[in-house]
Scaffold this active site. Structure first.
Site, mmCIF file in Angstrom:
data_model
loop_
_atom_site.group_PDB
_atom_site.id
_atom_site.type_symbol
_atom_site.label_atom_id
_atom_site.label_comp_id
_atom_site.label_asym_id
_atom_site.label_seq_id
_atom_site.Cartn_x
_atom_site.Cartn_y
_atom_site.Cartn_z
ATOM 1 N N ARG A 16 0.607 -1.093 0.190
ATOM 2 C CA ARG A 16 -0.294 0.088 -0.209
ATOM 3 C C ARG A 16 1.201 1.193 0.099
ATOM 4 N NH1 ARG A 16 -1.980 -3.265 3.628
ATOM 5 N NH2 ARG A 16 -4.179 -4.300 2.713
ATOM 6 N N LYS A 43 -2.087 -1.689 7.711
ATOM 7 C CA LYS A 43 -4.403 -1.530 7.540
ATOM 8 C C LYS A 43 -5.033 -3.550 8.867
ATOM 9 C CE LYS A 43 -8.244 -1.404 4.466
ATOM 10 N NZ LYS A 43 -8.661 -1.596 2.929
ATOM 11 N N HIS A 109 -2.733 2.751 -6.015
ATOM 12 C CA HIS A 109 -3.476 1.506 -5.992
ATOM 13 C C HIS A 109 -3.904 1.150 -7.031
ATOM 14 C CE1 HIS A 109 -6.048 -1.033 -3.500
ATOM 15 N NE2 HIS A 109 -7.313 -1.076 -4.652
ATOM 16 N N ARG A 112 -1.320 -1.491 -7.674
ATOM 17 C CA ARG A 112 -1.248 -2.972 -6.670
ATOM 18 C C ARG A 112 -2.119 -3.808 -7.260
ATOM 19 N NH1 ARG A 112 -1.165 -3.473 -0.765
ATOM 20 N NH2 ARG A 112 -3.127 -4.549 -0.833
ATOM 21 N N HIS A 135 -3.106 -9.544 2.568
ATOM 22 C CA HIS A 135 -3.977 -9.367 2.176
ATOM 23 C C HIS A 135 -4.310 -10.766 3.140
ATOM 24 C CE1 HIS A 135 -5.511 -7.439 -1.591
ATOM 25 N NE2 HIS A 135 -5.712 -7.270 -0.659
ATOM 26 N N TYR A 144 -6.635 -20.654 11.626
ATOM 27 C CA TYR A 144 -5.890 -21.920 11.755
ATOM 28 C C TYR A 144 -4.351 -21.985 10.818
ATOM 29 C CZ TYR A 144 -9.711 -25.216 14.097
ATOM 30 O OH TYR A 144 -10.519 -25.345 14.783
#
Length: 174
Positions: A16, A43, A109, A112, A135, A144
């Site tokens: 970012r 973020k 952006h 990205r 992400h 998990y």
């Protein structure tokens, strides 16, 4: 000049704009070639490890020539603060046609999104490409699967660097 280098870092790493602009020397491990963005700057509020390719390391080296003794790699001119992420879209708007060569205005952006799209095009698995961009995993995998994917992220960014070098004409197709 420093905003161009920050934009290049967004494109090379897929991170970012705000994370790139706020990069500090203490986050960088040159021996391991890793940039660790602390949770406080992320973020998702989780620390993120970004493997640094040769291109990324060169961008950092060039940026350090402008930042002097500042802890900020992408230091704003005339102040000891980092450039702001607002400086990046302004620079892109100012230079998008003549210097960048894009047919229409784009944003940091969008870079990205380009990284994510190109990683898919290169055959990088979705989970790895998503982890490159920091992400979070979704659903039960978020609970998990605690694996960091550092090696896979490095491999993905190395593939991206090779493709990017071809795109910008630094290397010739084999």
């Amino acid at each position: 000049a420093i905003t161009k280098l920050a934009l290049k870092m967004v494109l090379v790493t897929g991170q970012r704009p705000g994370e790139v602009c706020g990069m500090v020397e203490d986050e960088l491990d040159f021996k391991a070639k890793i940039w660790t963005i602390p949770a406080s700057r992320m973020k998702g509020k989780t620390a993120h490890r970004v493997p640094l390719t040769n291109m990324a390391l060169e961008i950092i080296r060039q940026a350090r020539t402008y930042s002097g003794d500042s802890p900020f790699v992408f230091k704003a001119p005339h102040t000891d603060k980092p450039i702001t992420s607002n400086a990046l879209p302004k620079a892109m708007l100012r230079h998008w046609e003549e210097e960048i060569g894009l047919p229409e205005a784009a944003t940091p952006h969008d870079m990205r999104r380009t990284v994510r799209t190109r990683l898919a095009e290169l055959g990088v698995e979705d989970i790895i490409a998503e982890r490159v961009l920091a992400h979070k995993l979704q659903g039960i995998a978020k609970v998990y699967n605690q694996y960091a994917y550092d090696k896979e992220k490095r491999d993905a960014l190395t593939q991206w660097e090779k493709k990017l070098r071809l795109i910008v004409g630094l290397d010739k197709p084999q």
